[in-house]
Design a protein around this motif. Structure first.
Motif, PDB file in Angstrom:
ATOM      1  N   ARG A  27       0.857  -1.187   0.000  1.00 32.04           N
ATOM      2  CA  ARG A  27       0.000   0.000   0.000  1.00 32.04           C
ATOM      3  C   ARG A  27       0.892   1.235   0.000  1.00 32.04           C
ATOM      4  NH1 ARG A  27      -5.809   0.547   0.160  1.00 32.04           N
ATOM      5  NH2 ARG A  27      -5.627  -1.680   0.211  1.00 32.04           N
ATOM      6  N   GLY A  28       0.527   2.220  -0.816  1.00 30.81           N
ATOM      7  CA  GLY A  28       1.343   3.426  -0.941  1.00 30.81           C
ATOM      8  C   GLY A  28       2.333   3.361  -2.091  1.00 30.81           C
ATOM      9  N   ARG A  29       2.432   2.198  -2.736  1.00 27.47           N
ATOM     10  CA  ARG A  29       3.318   2.027  -3.895  1.00 27.47           C
ATOM     11  C   ARG A  29       2.506   1.482  -5.062  1.00 27.47           C
ATOM     12  NH1 ARG A  29       8.633  -1.211  -2.615  1.00 27.47           N
ATOM     13  NH2 ARG A  29       9.192  -0.232  -4.565  1.00 27.47           N
ATOM     14  N   TRP A  30       2.999   1.730  -6.257  1.00 28.67           N
ATOM     15  CA  TRP A  30       2.428   1.106  -7.445  1.00 28.67           C
ATOM     16  C   TRP A  30       2.902  -0.344  -7.460  1.00 28.67           C
ATOM     17  CZ3 TRP A  30      -0.795   3.557 -10.918  1.00 28.67           C
ATOM     18  CH2 TRP A  30      -0.910   4.950 -10.776  1.00 28.67           C
ATOM     19  N   VAL A  31       2.041  -1.234  -7.915  1.00 24.59           N
ATOM     20  CA  VAL A  31       2.390  -2.655  -8.014  1.00 24.59           C
ATOM     21  C   VAL A  31       2.156  -3.125  -9.443  1.00 24.59           C
ATOM     22  CG1 VAL A  31       1.832  -5.000  -7.239  1.00 24.59           C
ATOM     23  CG2 VAL A  31       1.781  -3.091  -5.601  1.00 24.59           C
ATOM     24  N   GLU A  54      14.216  -3.866 -16.611  1.00 22.49           N
ATOM     25  CA  GLU A  54      13.455  -2.612 -16.505  1.00 22.49           C
ATOM     26  C   GLU A  54      13.182  -2.227 -15.042  1.00 22.49           C
ATOM     27  OE1 GLU A  54      12.077   0.546 -18.630  1.00 22.49           O
ATOM     28  OE2 GLU A  54      12.789  -1.275 -19.602  1.00 22.49           O
ATOM     29  N   LYS A  55      13.608  -3.066 -14.106  1.00 22.33           N
ATOM     30  CA  LYS A  55      13.259  -2.861 -12.691  1.00 22.33           C
ATOM     31  C   LYS A  55      13.721  -1.507 -12.153  1.00 22.33           C
ATOM     32  CE  LYS A  55      13.585  -4.787  -8.084  1.00 22.33           C
ATOM     33  NZ  LYS A  55      14.710  -4.649  -7.222  1.00 22.33           N
ATOM     34  N   GLY A  56      14.912  -1.072 -12.509  1.00 28.36           N
ATOM     35  CA  GLY A  56      15.409   0.215 -12.026  1.00 28.36           C
ATOM     36  C   GLY A  56      14.495   1.363 -12.413  1.00 28.36           C
ATOM     37  N   ARG A  57      14.088   1.375 -13.660  1.00 25.14           N
ATOM     38  CA  ARG A  57      13.176   2.432 -14.134  1.00 25.14           C
ATOM     39  C   ARG A  57      11.823   2.357 -13.424  1.00 25.14           C
ATOM     40  NH1 ARG A  57      10.924   2.860 -20.265  1.00 25.14           N
ATOM     41  NH2 ARG A  57       9.598   4.687 -19.987  1.00 25.14           N
ATOM     42  N   GLY A  62       8.299   4.473  -8.676  1.00 23.92           N
ATOM     43  CA  GLY A  62       7.594   4.112  -7.452  1.00 23.92           C
ATOM     44  C   GLY A  62       6.897   2.773  -7.471  1.00 23.92           C
ATOM     45  N   ALA A  63       7.303   1.881  -8.382  1.00 24.12           N
ATOM     46  CA  ALA A  63       6.618   0.596  -8.532  1.00 24.12           C
ATOM     47  C   ALA A  63       7.468  -0.581  -8.075  1.00 24.12           C
ATOM     48  CB  ALA A  63       6.210   0.384  -9.988  1.00 24.12           C
ATOM     49  N   VAL A  64       6.783  -1.604  -7.627  1.00 20.82           N
ATOM     50  CA  VAL A  64       7.381  -2.890  -7.316  1.00 20.82           C
ATOM     51  C   VAL A  64       6.838  -3.888  -8.332  1.00 20.82           C
ATOM     52  CG1 VAL A  64       5.566  -3.482  -5.657  1.00 20.82           C
ATOM     53  CG2 VAL A  64       7.766  -4.590  -5.494  1.00 20.82           C
ATOM     54  N   VAL A  65       7.662  -4.860  -8.722  1.00 21.48           N
ATOM     55  CA  VAL A  65       7.261  -5.899  -9.675  1.00 21.48           C
ATOM     56  C   VAL A  65       7.072  -7.212  -8.922  1.00 21.48           C
ATOM     57  CG1 VAL A  65       7.957  -7.257 -11.699  1.00 21.48           C
ATOM     58  CG2 VAL A  65       8.522  -4.819 -11.572  1.00 21.48           C
ATOM     59  N   LEU A  66       5.958  -7.883  -9.187  1.00 20.73           N
ATOM     60  CA  LEU A  66       5.675  -9.201  -8.619  1.00 20.73           C
ATOM     61  C   LEU A  66       5.204 -10.110  -9.747  1.00 20.73           C
ATOM     62  CD1 LEU A  66       3.574  -8.074  -5.517  1.00 20.73           C
ATOM     63  CD2 LEU A  66       6.003  -8.685  -5.528  1.00 20.73           C
ATOM     64  N   GLY A  67       5.883 -11.226  -9.943  1.00 22.08           N
ATOM     65  CA  GLY A  67       5.463 -12.212 -10.925  1.00 22.08           C
ATOM     66  C   GLY A  67       4.674 -13.314 -10.225  1.00 22.08           C
TER      67      GLY A  67
END
Length: 155
Positions: A27-31, A54-57, A62-67
């Protein structure tokens, strides 16, 4: 299939190390929640490596990546290590999250029709609402496309 503006379904799934991830933890971050069919297959590897690169960009935005796939924690651990992935891979063995997000359905490969995890991605805003949905994904170019949409949405 969820639509933009709808609340994203919550989840609690283990990653490749067995650590539990909950949507509310972010919560508070883009996912960037992306669903993929199977660890260490050609398209899924291209997509995962593109998100890795692309994770750094995405983090700068403000995003986290989840697969997410229906593979188990051990399979995720091998896939994660083999390609030096830098984001969590979540194991949904029961397919409950896959189904809640509408990422389970009929697929065709080599003339065979079967049920499986669909390659789809959801961008979830910091308040937990679906901001964008990709129903059709080209594995190689997808991570950059997600970053571009996120940049536009953030203004």
């Amino acid at each position: 299939m969820l639509r933009p503006g709808e609340m994203a379904p919550g989840f609690a799934l283990p990653d490749q190390e067995g650590r539990l991830h909950r949507l509310e933890d972010y919560r508070g971050r883009w996912v960037v929640l992306y669903f993929y069919p199977k660890d260490d297959t050609p398209g899924c590897t291209k997509e995962a490596c593109a998100f890795r690169d692309e994770k750094g960009r995405l983090e700068e935005l403000g995003a986290v990546v989840l697969g997410v796939s229906a593979d188990d924690v051990q399979s995720h651990a091998r896939f994660h290590a083999k390609y030096a992935l830098n984001f969590p891979l979540l194991a949904d063995l029961e397919k409950s999250v896959v189904r809640a997000y509408g990422a389970w359905g009929t697929k065709t490969m080599y003339g065979k029709v079967f049920e499986g995890v669909l390659r789809q991605t959801y961008l979830i805003d910091p308040e937990g609402r679906v901001a964008w949905v990709w129903e059709k994904v080209r594995p190689e170019a997808h991570a950059a496309e997600v970053a571009e949409v996120l940049q536009r949405l953030r203004g």
